[in-house]
Design a protein around this motif. Sequence first.
Motif, mmCIF file in Angstrom:
data_model
loop_
_atom_site.group_PDB
_atom_site.id
_atom_site.type_symbol
_atom_site.label_atom_id
_atom_site.label_comp_id
_atom_site.label_asym_id
_atom_site.label_seq_id
_atom_site.Cartn_x
_atom_site.Cartn_y
_atom_site.Cartn_z
ATOM 1 N N GLU A 116 7.423 -0.006 -2.694
ATOM 2 C CA GLU A 116 6.702 1.240 -2.373
ATOM 3 C C GLU A 116 5.678 0.925 -1.287
ATOM 4 O O GLU A 116 4.915 -0.042 -1.409
ATOM 5 N N ASP A 117 5.638 1.727 -0.216
ATOM 6 C CA ASP A 117 4.746 1.418 0.902
ATOM 7 C C ASP A 117 3.404 2.126 0.830
ATOM 8 O O ASP A 117 2.474 1.770 1.563
ATOM 9 N N VAL A 118 3.247 3.125 -0.021
ATOM 10 C CA VAL A 118 1.973 3.841 -0.140
ATOM 11 C C VAL A 118 1.120 3.148 -1.204
ATOM 12 O O VAL A 118 1.504 3.088 -2.370
ATOM 13 N N MET B 101 -1.657 3.833 -2.806
ATOM 14 C CA MET B 101 -2.074 4.583 -3.990
ATOM 15 C C MET B 101 -0.933 4.683 -4.996
ATOM 16 O O MET B 101 -1.136 4.528 -6.210
ATOM 17 N N ASN B 102 0.272 4.944 -4.508
ATOM 18 C CA ASN B 102 1.434 4.995 -5.402
ATOM 19 C C ASN B 102 1.692 3.643 -6.053
ATOM 20 O O ASN B 102 2.058 3.569 -7.232
ATOM 21 N N GLN B 103 1.504 2.575 -5.278
ATOM 22 C CA GLN B 103 1.656 1.223 -5.825
ATOM 23 C C GLN B 103 0.718 1.019 -7.009
ATOM 24 O O GLN B 103 1.140 0.561 -8.080
ATOM 25 N N GLN B 104 -0.565 1.339 -6.796
ATOM 26 C CA GLN B 104 -1.570 1.070 -7.808
ATOM 27 C C GLN B 104 -1.372 1.912 -9.057
ATOM 28 O O GLN B 104 -1.547 1.440 -10.187
ATOM 29 N N LEU B 105 -0.994 3.184 -8.877
ATOM 30 C CA LEU B 105 -0.775 4.060 -10.031
ATOM 31 C C LEU B 105 0.382 3.565 -10.896
ATOM 32 O O LEU B 105 0.268 3.461 -12.121
ATOM 33 N N ALA B 106 1.511 3.268 -10.239
ATOM 34 C CA ALA B 106 2.686 2.821 -10.989
ATOM 35 C C ALA B 106 2.440 1.460 -11.623
ATOM 36 O O ALA B 106 2.827 1.212 -12.770
ATOM 37 N N ARG B 107 1.804 0.557 -10.867
ATOM 38 C CA ARG B 107 1.543 -0.775 -11.420
ATOM 39 C C ARG B 107 0.611 -0.698 -12.621
ATOM 40 O O ARG B 107 0.831 -1.396 -13.626
ATOM 41 N N ILE C 62 5.024 -6.329 -6.257
ATOM 42 C CA ILE C 62 4.978 -5.236 -5.291
ATOM 43 C C ILE C 62 5.605 -5.675 -3.969
ATOM 44 O O ILE C 62 5.344 -6.773 -3.485
ATOM 45 N N ALA C 63 6.421 -4.793 -3.388
ATOM 46 C CA ALA C 63 6.957 -4.985 -2.036
ATOM 47 C C ALA C 63 6.626 -3.736 -1.233
ATOM 48 O O ALA C 63 6.881 -2.623 -1.689
ATOM 49 N N ALA C 64 6.065 -3.934 -0.030
ATOM 50 C CA ALA C 64 5.636 -2.791 0.773
ATOM 51 C C ALA C 64 6.742 -2.225 1.638
ATOM 52 O O ALA C 64 6.569 -1.181 2.265
ATOM 53 N N ASN C 65 7.893 -2.887 1.683
ATOM 54 C CA ASN C 65 9.044 -2.344 2.412
ATOM 55 C C ASN C 65 10.315 -2.966 1.874
ATOM 56 O O ASN C 65 10.283 -3.918 1.076
ATOM 57 N N GLY C 66 11.451 -2.441 2.319
ATOM 58 C CA GLY C 66 12.730 -2.904 1.799
ATOM 59 C C GLY C 66 13.050 -4.339 2.147
ATOM 60 O O GLY C 66 13.698 -5.052 1.373
ATOM 61 N N VAL D 181 14.502 -2.829 -10.543
ATOM 62 C CA VAL D 181 13.799 -2.580 -9.292
ATOM 63 C C VAL D 181 13.563 -1.084 -9.152
ATOM 64 O O VAL D 181 14.500 -0.286 -9.290
ATOM 65 N N LEU D 182 12.316 -0.703 -8.902
ATOM 66 C CA LEU D 182 11.974 0.680 -8.543
ATOM 67 C C LEU D 182 11.887 0.719 -7.027
ATOM 68 O O LEU D 182 11.012 0.090 -6.432
ATOM 69 N N MET D 183 12.803 1.444 -6.385
ATOM 70 C CA MET D 183 12.978 1.362 -4.934
ATOM 71 C C MET D 183 12.669 2.704 -4.267
ATOM 72 O O MET D 183 13.427 3.667 -4.409
ATOM 73 N N ASP D 184 11.544 2.740 -3.523
ATOM 74 C CA ASP D 184 11.234 3.937 -2.743
ATOM 75 C C ASP D 184 12.303 4.102 -1.659
ATOM 76 O O ASP D 184 12.788 3.115 -1.093
#
Length: 272
Positions: free
Chosen positions: A18-20, A22-28, A40-44, A59-62
């Motif tokens: 996930e690259d956003v 805020m979304n990273q922190q909420l889900a984590r 966490i990975a910020a891109n594919g 894997v949760l993949m944006d």
Amino acid sequence: MTSPNYQSLAKRRILLAEDVEMNQQLARHMMQSWGIEVDIAANGKVALGLVEQNGYDLVLMDIHMPEMDGMEATRHIRLLSDPSRATVPIVALTANALKGDRERYLEAGMNDYLSKPFNEADLFRIISKNLTNMTTTETAMQTDLLVNGHATVNNVLEQDKLYNLKMIQDIAGGDESFVRRMLQLFLDTMPLTLQDLEKETGQQNWQQVGKLAHKLKSTVDSMNIVQLKEVIRQIEQQGKKAENIDQLPIMVNRVTEVMLATAAQVKKDYNL
């Protein structure tokens, strides 16, 4: 209504691509409160590298990320040589769940999708649905095609039931010997068809791949192998039309893995 047992997912390891931030922190935060280890990975591209290095349960993949999007990252993961990495469950995260998107995600090799924004119960439900009952490293199915064409699966461990015999049992009308004969027929014929499917895929004989998928479709339906009902139909349709040929080998690999695991379960359940 019974509250979800969030702690039932404790000690799992999940990759969140996930690259956003805020979304990273909420889900984590949600997953860590359940006892899940989260990377966490910020891109594919980073996600692909982490999957290559580590064993994940899911894997949760944006979908939309810079450098490499979620669809492309998933395609690369499904082509990894290590089966325990290549078959990890992947759930798409998307803010645009439009008509036809589910089919696109499945074609890319994803298992499911979750629309954003989501709440804690939504995330728990989708993770629970797609997790198997073992760690990713335990799900590795080391397969060999023997000289006589019969496939075997080594080190297949306990996992979710892959098949359902209701249709066969209804037809049998209580005749268990008939059920066992049908299962033995499955074990005898399926590996040879898989071998042909792999060979024709390797030779890029897409029309023949479609025909073999059609042949396997009835077996998938009779054994009610739910994981393969959609993918085997995609192989049949796309093979006959020679469409999306870059995805066909990935889908064929998936069919092979699930079929061999199903055969291993049948042998164990019925002592065949």
